[in-house]
Design a protein around this motif. Structure first.
Motif, PDB file in Angstrom:
ATOM      1  N   ASP A 251      84.843  20.930  33.498  1.00 41.40           N
ATOM      2  CA  ASP A 251      85.483  20.121  32.464  1.00 41.40           C
ATOM      3  C   ASP A 251      86.877  19.781  32.974  1.00 41.40           C
ATOM      4  O   ASP A 251      87.376  20.392  33.922  1.00 41.40           O
ATOM      5  CB  ASP A 251      85.547  20.934  31.170  1.00 41.40           C
ATOM      6  N   VAL A 252      87.539  18.813  32.332  1.00 44.25           N
ATOM      7  CA  VAL A 252      88.862  18.386  32.808  1.00 44.25           C
ATOM      8  C   VAL A 252      89.974  18.870  31.882  1.00 44.25           C
ATOM      9  O   VAL A 252      90.754  19.759  32.221  1.00 44.25           O
ATOM     10  CB  VAL A 252      88.913  16.850  32.972  1.00 44.25           C
ATOM     11  N   ASP A 253      90.070  18.297  30.691  1.00 39.39           N
ATOM     12  CA  ASP A 253      91.171  18.612  29.780  1.00 39.39           C
ATOM     13  C   ASP A 253      91.049  20.049  29.276  1.00 39.39           C
ATOM     14  O   ASP A 253      90.058  20.423  28.658  1.00 39.39           O
ATOM     15  CB  ASP A 253      91.171  17.658  28.583  1.00 39.39           C
TER      16      ASP A 253
ATOM     17  N   GLY B  89      87.286  17.198  24.324  1.00 43.23           N
ATOM     18  CA  GLY B  89      85.989  17.435  24.957  1.00 43.23           C
ATOM     19  C   GLY B  89      84.901  16.557  24.386  1.00 43.23           C
ATOM     20  O   GLY B  89      83.942  16.217  25.073  1.00 43.23           O
TER      21      GLY B  89
ATOM     22  N   ILE C 113      82.229  16.876  37.853  1.00 42.69           N
ATOM     23  CA  ILE C 113      83.022  16.823  36.629  1.00 42.69           C
ATOM     24  C   ILE C 113      82.130  16.353  35.491  1.00 42.69           C
ATOM     25  O   ILE C 113      81.300  15.454  35.667  1.00 42.69           O
ATOM     26  CB  ILE C 113      84.231  15.893  36.791  1.00 42.69           C
TER      27      ILE C 113
ATOM     28  N   THR D 196      83.161  15.308  31.583  1.00 43.23           N
ATOM     29  CA  THR D 196      84.317  15.183  30.707  1.00 43.23           C
ATOM     30  C   THR D 196      84.081  14.199  29.574  1.00 43.23           C
ATOM     31  O   THR D 196      83.318  13.234  29.724  1.00 43.23           O
ATOM     32  CB  THR D 196      85.557  14.734  31.510  1.00 43.23           C
TER      33      THR D 196
ATOM     34  N   LYS E  15      86.335  12.240  28.694  1.00 41.48           N
ATOM     35  CA  LYS E  15      87.180  11.092  29.016  1.00 41.48           C
ATOM     36  C   LYS E  15      86.340   9.856  29.322  1.00 41.48           C
ATOM     37  O   LYS E  15      85.177   9.949  29.698  1.00 41.48           O
ATOM     38  CB  LYS E  15      88.052  11.390  30.242  1.00 41.48           C
TER      39      LYS E  15
ATOM     40  N   LEU F 277      89.587   8.987  33.339  1.00 40.48           N
ATOM     41  CA  LEU F 277      89.360   9.974  34.391  1.00 40.48           C
ATOM     42  C   LEU F 277      89.878   9.474  35.730  1.00 40.48           C
ATOM     43  O   LEU F 277      90.562  10.207  36.457  1.00 40.48           O
ATOM     44  CB  LEU F 277      87.881  10.317  34.499  1.00 40.48           C
TER      45      LEU F 277
ATOM     46  N   GLY G 185      84.330  25.547  31.637  1.00 36.63           N
ATOM     47  CA  GLY G 185      84.986  24.806  30.570  1.00 36.63           C
ATOM     48  C   GLY G 185      85.772  25.705  29.640  1.00 36.63           C
ATOM     49  O   GLY G 185      85.650  26.931  29.681  1.00 36.63           O
TER      50      GLY G 185
ATOM     51  N   ASP H  95      81.602  22.718  25.864  1.00 40.13           N
ATOM     52  CA  ASP H  95      81.205  22.907  27.262  1.00 40.13           C
ATOM     53  C   ASP H  95      80.136  23.990  27.386  1.00 40.13           C
ATOM     54  O   ASP H  95      79.148  23.824  28.115  1.00 40.13           O
ATOM     55  CB  ASP H  95      82.420  23.304  28.104  1.00 40.13           C
TER      56      ASP H  95
END
Length: 225
Positions: free
Chosen positions: A10-12, A48, A113, A115, A117, A122, A171, A176
């Motif tokens: 996951d990113v954020d 998310g 990834i 995400t 987003k 991204l 995540g 996630d």
């Protein structure tokens, strides 16, 4: 034949602490429809999810036109912040840059990834942090149902050519962990993100820092040092 492994991030709240940009973009979006912005806790609680679903949860009584304007204004403001803010406004969490580079250097480890987003968001973030080259598959909200639907993970597995048993989702939110479970992939929860660590009960492991995350990934995927 190389036994490939896949680590999906996951990113954020997992790779990047982007809450300052998220909160500012959300304030701008709500101002555009003359509504007060939600609390920090409310906003971070939906990080998310895909934007349309997130806005629907934050303001269920808004009209369809208002939801559409919230989404587009948020995207525009977030993209503008990424163009001007640089890596300092959405920094990588401590140790994550080194971990990504170390995993990427492993002969049989691929990185992905998944995400909430948009692709535009991204790409802007990845470019500002110099991360794009490390990831072989990047799944975004534009192309999939919102988390926790397993579509992002299933597509990442297909693109990487890796079986679920050889993959891990990393995540910080229940979205996630539930997505990983739906895709029959193991999950590692991280304590430094936007959901309370106590809520990540479905994860196979919950870790407190990047060092512990690296050790958990190496052990669970049986990656040779």
């Amino acid at each position: 034949m190389i036994d490939l492994k896949l680590v999906i991030f996951d990113v954020d709240g997992t790779l990047v602490d982007s809450q300052a940009d998220i909160l500012e973009a959300m304030r701008t979006a709500f101002a555009a429809i003359d509504r007060p912005a939600p609390s920090r806790e409310a906003v971070l609680g939906i990080v998310g999810l895909s934007l349309p679903q997130a806005m629907g949860q934050l303001v269920p009584d808004a009209t369809g036109a208002e939801h559409a304007r919230l989404v587009e204004t948020y995207k525009d403001r977030y993209a503008a912040l990424r163009r001007t803010g640089g890596p300092g406004s959405s920094p990588l969490y401590p140790g994550m840059s080194g971990l990504v580079q170390a995993l990427h250097a492993s002969d049989n480890v691929l990185l992905g990834i998944a995400t909430g987003k948009s692709r535009r968001g991204l790409d802007a973030l990845m470019d500002s942090l110099g991360l794009r080259r490390f990831f072989v598959t990047t799944q975004v909200a534009d192309d999939h149902p919102s988390k926790p639907h397993p579509s992002m993970i299933l597509t990442a597995l297909a693109e990487a050519g890796v079986e679920p048993a050889d993959a891990i989702m990393v995540g910080d939110t229940t979205f996630d962990i539930d997505m990983a479970r739906a895709a029959r992939v193991r999950a590692i929860g991280v304590e430094w993100g936007y959901h309370d660590a106590a809520s990540l009960t479905g994860a196979d492991r919950v870790v407190a820092d990047a060092l512990a995350l690296g050790s958990a990934i190496t052990e669970m995927l049986e990656i040779a040092p």
